[in-house]
Write a protein that holds these residues in place. Structure first.
Motif, PDB file in Angstrom:
ATOM      1  N   SER A   1       1.493   9.904  -6.026  1.00 23.09           N
ATOM      2  CA  SER A   1       1.212   9.868  -4.595  1.00 23.09           C
ATOM      3  C   SER A   1      -0.172   9.293  -4.329  1.00 23.09           C
ATOM      4  O   SER A   1      -0.362   8.490  -3.404  1.00 23.09           O
TER       5      SER A   1
ATOM      6  N   CYS B   1      -1.811   7.219  -6.265  1.00 25.25           N
ATOM      7  CA  CYS B   1      -1.743   5.788  -6.548  1.00 25.25           C
ATOM      8  C   CYS B   1      -1.064   5.051  -5.402  1.00 25.25           C
ATOM      9  O   CYS B   1      -1.460   3.935  -5.034  1.00 25.25           O
ATOM     10  N   SER B   2      -0.024   5.672  -4.828  1.00 24.25           N
ATOM     11  CA  SER B   2       0.697   5.048  -3.725  1.00 24.25           C
ATOM     12  C   SER B   2      -0.200   4.870  -2.505  1.00 24.25           C
ATOM     13  O   SER B   2      -0.189   3.828  -1.859  1.00 24.25           O
TER      14      SER B   2
ATOM     15  N   GLY C   1      -2.639   2.019  -3.432  1.00 27.42           N
ATOM     16  CA  GLY C   1      -2.139   0.749  -3.934  1.00 27.42           C
ATOM     17  C   GLY C   1      -2.438   0.486  -5.394  1.00 27.42           C
ATOM     18  O   GLY C   1      -2.562  -0.671  -5.807  1.00 27.42           O
TER      19      GLY C   1
ATOM     20  N   VAL D   1      -1.038  -0.017  -8.415  1.00 25.85           N
ATOM     21  CA  VAL D   1       0.276  -0.277  -9.000  1.00 25.85           C
ATOM     22  C   VAL D   1       0.270  -0.074 -10.507  1.00 25.85           C
ATOM     23  O   VAL D   1       1.145   0.600 -11.073  1.00 25.85           O
TER      24      VAL D   1
ATOM     25  N   GLY E   1      -0.052   3.572 -11.403  1.00 25.39           N
ATOM     26  CA  GLY E   1       1.173   4.298 -11.115  1.00 25.39           C
ATOM     27  C   GLY E   1       2.247   4.040 -12.155  1.00 25.39           C
ATOM     28  O   GLY E   1       2.966   4.958 -12.563  1.00 25.39           O
TER      29      GLY E   1
ATOM     30  N   CYS F   1       8.507   7.849  -5.075  1.00 33.88           N
ATOM     31  CA  CYS F   1       7.082   7.578  -4.871  1.00 33.88           C
ATOM     32  C   CYS F   1       6.678   6.260  -5.537  1.00 33.88           C
ATOM     33  O   CYS F   1       5.916   5.470  -4.975  1.00 33.88           O
TER      34      CYS F   1
ATOM     35  N   LEU G   1       5.437   2.773  -3.886  1.00 38.18           N
ATOM     36  CA  LEU G   1       4.202   2.122  -4.323  1.00 38.18           C
ATOM     37  C   LEU G   1       4.440   0.645  -4.597  1.00 38.18           C
ATOM     38  O   LEU G   1       3.647  -0.215  -4.199  1.00 38.18           O
TER      39      LEU G   1
END
Length: 475
Positions: free
Chosen positions: A356, A358-359, A362, A364, A367, A389, A393
């Protein structure tokens, strides 16, 4: 034969009995082994052997159904005592359907069986059904109400805000002369849940017996939950608080974003020597984070002597919710490094918090590394929420932003429906789609989505700036 039955019952009950401290899985396992050994030797099974066996099955839910099968074979399921114990096991293990089947199959139901059934419904979030069962119990007539019955129904009344029925129960309690601390505590919780704080104080003040810490906790909790902070601290000064009191106070301060009162609870916690309690320290970190004091939250986190997985997850989640994904990622990497030295390992909730974070920022590559590490390094299978999630992302915001830039309403709606199907309870998806509709001039669509959010009780946790006048209260 009677002697054999009696011996089995006593032995299993002794092995599964609740010692001090509370029983562990090991003690329950001993009871199960003893029962199995006796059963394999052909000892006859009597109804009174099953309640202690079922008590042990609480630690091993899969064995509860096996015990149920033995009860059916020996006709013990027709006896209300073991049948009630079985209902309670299924209820506590989250097997509501089985619990209901057991109750429906009882040829005779006494007060204890009805109490267990009503408590089961309340535990599983079915207050309306619990109230209906209470009324059916009254019609049944053969099972008189007990204090336990009324306490359970009061919980249901609070959930439903059924003020009239709750007051009727209060009147009955007064008529019966039941002035027990347990009943008074239940009444305070009921009035608190209905927002009737003055009535809660009246119950407390009219109690003509020595009050224990549980009823003080109930009143303090009622004050905090109803934002009556001055009264809460006034009552707090009358009793030495325990972990339950302070956890409730911190939770209320977090929900109300009341930083100044949260700091005072922190002071009370330190003053009474609870600053080494990991659970309370975790609540302190959460309170500071929700009130926007990330620096104070991080300081409190670092001061926790025995960090558990909740400690790490709370701080990671705090960074993520404030859009500081880089800090959340760094903290997660540190958690993994300390894990090598024998410290706590991340769990599925930790990984979801990292994804979450990382989302929101941004991240990527981070994540992707997090998702792969779940299974390859920690043996945790990602669930639908983790994949949702991660997909969000990778493509969610990017695709919608691209569609918005090109005013491509058709593809944007397809992408949005996909996001909502993956994570229907994520308010961020609704807000993102509503903003997309607004940017494309589709105001009706934007308004419809915001109404959907409201109807489903979803709220987007937004950043906030709050200034509180400091309030000094003596404790």
């Amino acid at each position: 034969m009677k002697r054999s039955r009696s011996v089995i019952s006593r032995l299993v009950a002794h092995a599964a009995a609740s010692p001090s401290p509370p029983p562990t899985d090991a003690s329950h396992l001993d009871a199960l082994r003893l029962f199995r050994r006796a059963h394999r030797r052909g000892a006859p099974l009597a109804a009174d052997a099953f309640p202690p066996l079922l008590s042990a099955c609480r630690s091993f839910p899969s064995l509860g159904r096996q015990a149920h099968a033995l009860m059916v074979k020996s006709a013990a399921d027709l006896d209300p005592v073991p049948a009630t114990a079985l209902l309670d096991v299924y209820s506590r293990c989250g097997l509501l359907r089985y619990a209901l089947d057991v109750f429906d199959g009882m040829p005779v139901r006494d007060s204890i069986a009805w109490n267990a059934f009503i408590s089961c419904l309340v535990r599983h979030g079915l207050p309306a059904d619990a109230i209906s069962a209470f009324r059916a119990m009254a019609v049944d007539g053969g099972s008189p109400f007990t204090g336990f019955t009324l306490c359970s129904v009061l919980k249901a009344c609070a959930s439903m805000r059924a003020v009239r029925l709750g007051k009727q129960i209060h009147a009955r309690v007064i008529g019966d002369g039941n002035d027990s601390l347990v009943m008074a505590t239940a009444l305070i919780d009921f009035y608190s849940g209905c927002g009737m704080i003055q009535e809660a104080f009246d119950v407390f003040n009219r109690l003509n017996r020595e009050k224990d810490v549980a009823i003080y906790n109930a009143l303090i909790s009622a004050c905090f939950q109803n934002r009556r902070f001055k009264e809460a601290f006034s009552v707090l000064g009358l009793v030495r608080p325990n972990e339950i009191t302070l956890t409730c106070a911190l939770s209320a301060c977090s929900d109300c974003l009341s930083l100044s009162y949260g700091k005072q609870v922190h002071c009370v916690m330190v003053r009474h020597g609870f600053d080494s309690d990991t659970t309370l320290c975790n609540a302190i970190v959460d309170m500071y984070a929700k009130c926007g004091e990330l620096t104070s939250g991080r300081i409190s986190f670092e001061q926790i002597h025995r960090k558990n997985v909740v400690s790490w997850t709370t701080m990671i989640s705090a960074y993520g919710s404030h859009g500081r994904g880089v800090e959340a990622w760094k903290l997660f990497k540190r958690m993994q490094e300390e894990e090598i030295s024998g410290h706590v390992s991340p769990n599925a909730v930790t990984f979801l918090s990292v994804l979450s974070a990382c989302s929101h920022s941004g991240l990527v590559d981070e994540g992707r590394e997090c998702l792969f590490a779940m299974q390859s390094k920690h043996g945790i299978d990602p669930g639908p929420e983790h994949y949702a999630c991660f997909i969000y992302l990778l493509s969610g915001a990017a695709m919608l932003n691209a569609c918005k830039a090109n005013m491509d309403l058709k593809r944007g709606e397809q992408m949005a429906r996909h996001l909502l199907s993956l994570d229907p309870d994520n308010p961020g998806s609704y807000v993102l789609l509503a903003n997309f509709y607004a940017a494309c001039g589709q105001w009706e669509g934007a308004e419809y989505l915001r109404r959907m959010m409201k109807d489903r009780g979803l709220k987007k946790e937004a950043g906030n700036s709050q200034l509180e006048l400091p309030v000094a209260i003596e404790i």
